[in-house]
Design a protein around this motif. Structure first.
Motif, PDB file in Angstrom:
ATOM      1  N   ILE A 180      77.583 -19.888 -16.792  1.00 24.37           N
ATOM      2  CA  ILE A 180      77.322 -21.001 -17.706  1.00 24.37           C
ATOM      3  C   ILE A 180      78.529 -21.940 -17.813  1.00 24.37           C
ATOM      4  O   ILE A 180      78.729 -22.636 -18.803  1.00 24.37           O
ATOM      5  N   CYS A 181      79.330 -21.909 -16.745  1.00 29.27           N
ATOM      6  CA  CYS A 181      80.514 -22.768 -16.641  1.00 29.27           C
ATOM      7  C   CYS A 181      80.212 -24.216 -17.081  1.00 29.27           C
ATOM      8  O   CYS A 181      80.989 -24.830 -17.808  1.00 29.27           O
ATOM      9  N   GLY A 182      79.070 -24.734 -16.663  1.00 35.60           N
ATOM     10  CA  GLY A 182      78.712 -26.109 -16.986  1.00 35.60           C
ATOM     11  C   GLY A 182      78.638 -26.339 -18.485  1.00 35.60           C
ATOM     12  O   GLY A 182      79.156 -27.327 -19.012  1.00 35.60           O
TER      13      GLY A 182
ATOM     14  N   ASP B 169      80.345 -16.313 -24.655  1.00 40.05           N
ATOM     15  CA  ASP B 169      78.877 -16.387 -24.682  1.00 40.05           C
ATOM     16  C   ASP B 169      78.264 -16.077 -23.315  1.00 40.05           C
ATOM     17  O   ASP B 169      77.051 -15.924 -23.202  1.00 40.05           O
ATOM     18  N   CYS B 170      79.100 -15.995 -22.286  1.00 39.37           N
ATOM     19  CA  CYS B 170      78.567 -15.737 -20.951  1.00 39.37           C
ATOM     20  C   CYS B 170      78.443 -14.235 -20.720  1.00 39.37           C
ATOM     21  O   CYS B 170      79.399 -13.484 -20.918  1.00 39.37           O
ATOM     22  N   GLY B 171      77.258 -13.817 -20.292  1.00 44.65           N
ATOM     23  CA  GLY B 171      76.996 -12.391 -20.084  1.00 44.65           C
ATOM     24  C   GLY B 171      77.854 -11.781 -18.982  1.00 44.65           C
ATOM     25  O   GLY B 171      78.059 -10.573 -18.939  1.00 44.65           O
TER      26      GLY B 171
ATOM     27  N   PRO C 158      86.171 -13.738  -9.344  1.00 42.18           N
ATOM     28  CA  PRO C 158      85.511 -14.769 -10.141  1.00 42.18           C
ATOM     29  C   PRO C 158      84.130 -15.158  -9.604  1.00 42.18           C
ATOM     30  O   PRO C 158      83.933 -15.200  -8.393  1.00 42.18           O
ATOM     31  N   VAL C 159      83.199 -15.396 -10.528  1.00 48.76           N
ATOM     32  CA  VAL C 159      81.882 -15.892 -10.132  1.00 48.76           C
ATOM     33  C   VAL C 159      81.888 -17.421 -10.134  1.00 48.76           C
ATOM     34  O   VAL C 159      81.407 -18.058  -9.212  1.00 48.76           O
ATOM     35  N   GLY C 160      82.447 -18.007 -11.197  1.00 51.65           N
ATOM     36  CA  GLY C 160      82.441 -19.464 -11.317  1.00 51.65           C
ATOM     37  C   GLY C 160      83.855 -20.029 -11.291  1.00 51.65           C
ATOM     38  O   GLY C 160      84.840 -19.314 -11.467  1.00 51.65           O
ATOM     39  N   ALA C 161      83.916 -21.343 -11.093  1.00 46.50           N
ATOM     40  CA  ALA C 161      85.207 -22.016 -10.978  1.00 46.50           C
ATOM     41  C   ALA C 161      86.034 -21.916 -12.262  1.00 46.50           C
ATOM     42  O   ALA C 161      87.261 -21.910 -12.224  1.00 46.50           O
ATOM     43  N   CYS C 162      85.362 -21.828 -13.427  1.00 46.08           N
ATOM     44  CA  CYS C 162      86.086 -21.777 -14.708  1.00 46.08           C
ATOM     45  C   CYS C 162      86.926 -20.514 -14.840  1.00 46.08           C
ATOM     46  O   CYS C 162      87.787 -20.423 -15.695  1.00 46.08           O
ATOM     47  N   MET C 163      86.613 -19.494 -14.014  1.00 45.00           N
ATOM     48  CA  MET C 163      87.398 -18.259 -14.051  1.00 45.00           C
ATOM     49  C   MET C 163      88.491 -18.282 -12.996  1.00 45.00           C
ATOM     50  O   MET C 163      89.483 -17.572 -13.100  1.00 45.00           O
ATOM     51  N   VAL C 164      88.346 -19.117 -11.984  1.00 41.37           N
ATOM     52  CA  VAL C 164      89.302 -19.113 -10.872  1.00 41.37           C
ATOM     53  C   VAL C 164      90.608 -19.782 -11.277  1.00 41.37           C
ATOM     54  O   VAL C 164      91.685 -19.219 -11.176  1.00 41.37           O
TER      55      VAL C 164
HETATM   56  S1  SF4 Z   1      83.165 -18.597 -14.695  1.00 43.17           S
HETATM   57 FE1  SF4 Z   1      82.498 -16.486 -14.993  1.00 43.17          FE
HETATM   58  S2  SF4 Z   1      82.775 -16.086 -17.191  1.00 43.17           S
HETATM   59 FE2  SF4 Z   1      82.877 -18.291 -16.879  1.00 43.17          FE
HETATM   60  S3  SF4 Z   1      80.805 -18.982 -17.244  1.00 43.17           S
HETATM   61 FE3  SF4 Z   1      80.958 -18.670 -15.026  1.00 43.17          FE
HETATM   62  S4  SF4 Z   1      80.303 -16.558 -14.713  1.00 43.17           S
HETATM   63 FE4  SF4 Z   1      80.672 -16.781 -16.901  1.00 43.17          FE
END
Ligand code: SF4
Lengths: 359, 89
Positions: free
Chosen positions: A313-315, A326-328, A339-345
């Motif tokens: 739910i990065c967006g 709030d992201c599962g 990392p799954v999304g860029a916001c974690m990288v």
């Molecule tokens: S980057 Fe990872 S923790 Fe952040 S919203 Fe995406 S999946 Fe969830």
């Protein structure tokens, strides 16, 4: 250096915390749109010092986080070409594309090199005349001038095997779009280093059109607390305006030389932002005059179809609508090492900052 | 990547400054502040290999001094408020 320690002074931070508590009567929601601010706020635990009336939310301020998957996919495709060397800032290398990352391609033998500056990328081009060297130009107004300076240098030095793949973006369209789309905020903590280049003029529309303040802030805890104090004061007095807290660096007119270089090399184009979609005139494209250095124009490549990751739910986080918790997937499936999304990288991404300091 | 660091200019040669941050040193292009008079001992803000602004140390110190004054004034007002048991502002 004296004034770095001073700007971390606990007493002054506490002093501002008290002042904010004293003057804040109505609930106020402030958004920061700079990854560096997000990091500082979480690192120094500033939300815990603020009264319940003041809420901070993070916006789309991390350049890596708003970069599209399509961009990564194209960079991956370039890296698979025999005669190409990819040069990139380190942040980008682990960002997942639709089916691969630059890091994975490097593991498979692609020539991908991390550089600190576009100048290093140009040195690599000079030493490898038989290769095409592609520099991945990402970043906002703070970073784009260095790409412009690089392209101008390449042009004087007739460096013919050097190309920039630009995903540079400009901040004001995103700031206005968020308000247009009804995101509930009452003011912006303005990005300190973007404004170093642009000056304060680019935000003047925000108080005028939206009746909402912008305070351009530095990055130390004292800077941020003072900026929040200024925004709360504006809000309580119903006097929204653009102010600079970070006066030791940001001049009202910005950095004129850098602005001129930007103007010489780039023009605006509509660009895609993760979480926000396509924003008018929000991206920087290399002008025709310098198309010799434009990877998109000069190097043809086939790019796979873009697939967005499930469950990320990065967006929504970049729009300030949700928080990382709030992201599962947060902290379970998605971590900085995987990392799954860029916001974690990116170290400036909200998910990353929350993971490190606020889990 | 977006972080910019304040660094001290140690030497300048042909538009390239060698700057120090703590014990590390960085080669920094002065292209983007070519209109400024940068001297050894000045502080600049470095971003991806380029100095993007000269830091106004005078301004930094001035602000710090104001913080101190504010603090004193505030403490005095708090005391007075406590004595008279009413808010001054
Ligand atoms: S980057 Fe990872 S923790 Fe952040 S919203 Fe995406 S999946 Fe969830």
């Amino acid at each position: 250096m004296k004034y770095i320690d001073e700007y971390r002074n606990k007493d002054i931070v506490q002093y501002f915390a008290q002042q904010i508590k004293k003057i804040s009567t109505k609930p106020i929601r402030l958004m920061e749109v700079c990854g560096g601010h997000t990091m500082s706020i979480q690192k120094f635990g500033l939300p815990y010092l603020l009264p319940d009336t003041v809420e901070l939310v993070s916006g789309p301020g991390c350049p890596v986080c708003v970069t599209s998957r399509e961009y990564i996919d194209r960079a991956v495709a370039y890296s698979r070409l025999e005669d190409v060397i990819i040069t990139t800032y380190g942040d980008l290398i682990r960002v997942p594309g639709s089916s691969s990352t630059l890091e994975r391609e490097k593991g498979k033998g692609a020539d991908i090199r991390i550089v600190y500056s576009i100048l290093d990328a140009m040195l690599i081009a000079k030493k490898n005349k038989d290769k095409k060297v592609v520099f991945l130009g990402i970043g906002f107004e703070t970073t784009a001038p260095s790409s412009a300076a690089g392209i101008l240098k390449a042009s004087t030095a007739s460096l013919n095997n050097f190309f920039v793949y630009s995903a540079h973006k400009v901040m004001p369209p995103a700031m206005e779009t968020l308000i247009d789309e009804g995101i509930q905020i009452d003011g912006y903590v303005g990005p300190g280093h973007v404004s170093t280049i642009t000056g304060q003029g680019i935000y003047e529309n925000i108080p005028k059109k939206y009746n909402m303040g912008v305070v351009i802030s530095g990055f130390e805890p004292v800077d941020l607390m003072q900026s929040i104090h200024m925004l709360v004061q504006q809000f309580e007095n119903n006097d929204p305006k653009v102010e600079i807290q970070y006066t030791r660096v940001v001049k009202p007119e910005g950095n004129i030389v850098a602005q001129q270089m930007l103007d010489e090399v780039f023009e605006y184009r509509d660009d895609w932002w993760r979480g926000l979609g396509i924003l008018k005139n929000s991206g920087l494209k290399i002008k025709q005059k310098y198309e010799k250095y434009d990877a998109e124009k000069m190097i043809a490549v086939e790019v796979e179809e873009t697939i967005e990751p499930k469950g990320c739910i990065c967006g929504l986080i970049l729009r300030g609508e949700k928080k990382p918790k709030d992201c599962g997937l947060f902290g379970k499936v998605c971590t900085p090492s995987d990392p799954v999304g860029a916001c974690m990288v990116s170290s400036e991404g909200s998910c990353h900052a929350y993971y490190l300091y606020n889990r | 990547m977006c972080l910019s660091i304040p660094a001290r200019v140690e030497s300048i040669e042909e538009g390239i400054a060698t700057c120090s941050v703590g014990k590390s040193s960085y080669r920094t292009s002065l292209d983007l502040i070519s209109n400024e008079d940068v001297k050894v001992g000045d502080y600049v803000l470095i971003h991806t290999g380029f100095a993007i602004q000269k830091i106004d140390t005078g301004e930094a110190n001035k602000i710090l001094a104001t913080f101190e004054e504010f603090k004193e004034l505030n403490e005095e007002m708090d005391k007075e408020e406590a004595i008279h048991n009413k808010r001054l502002i």
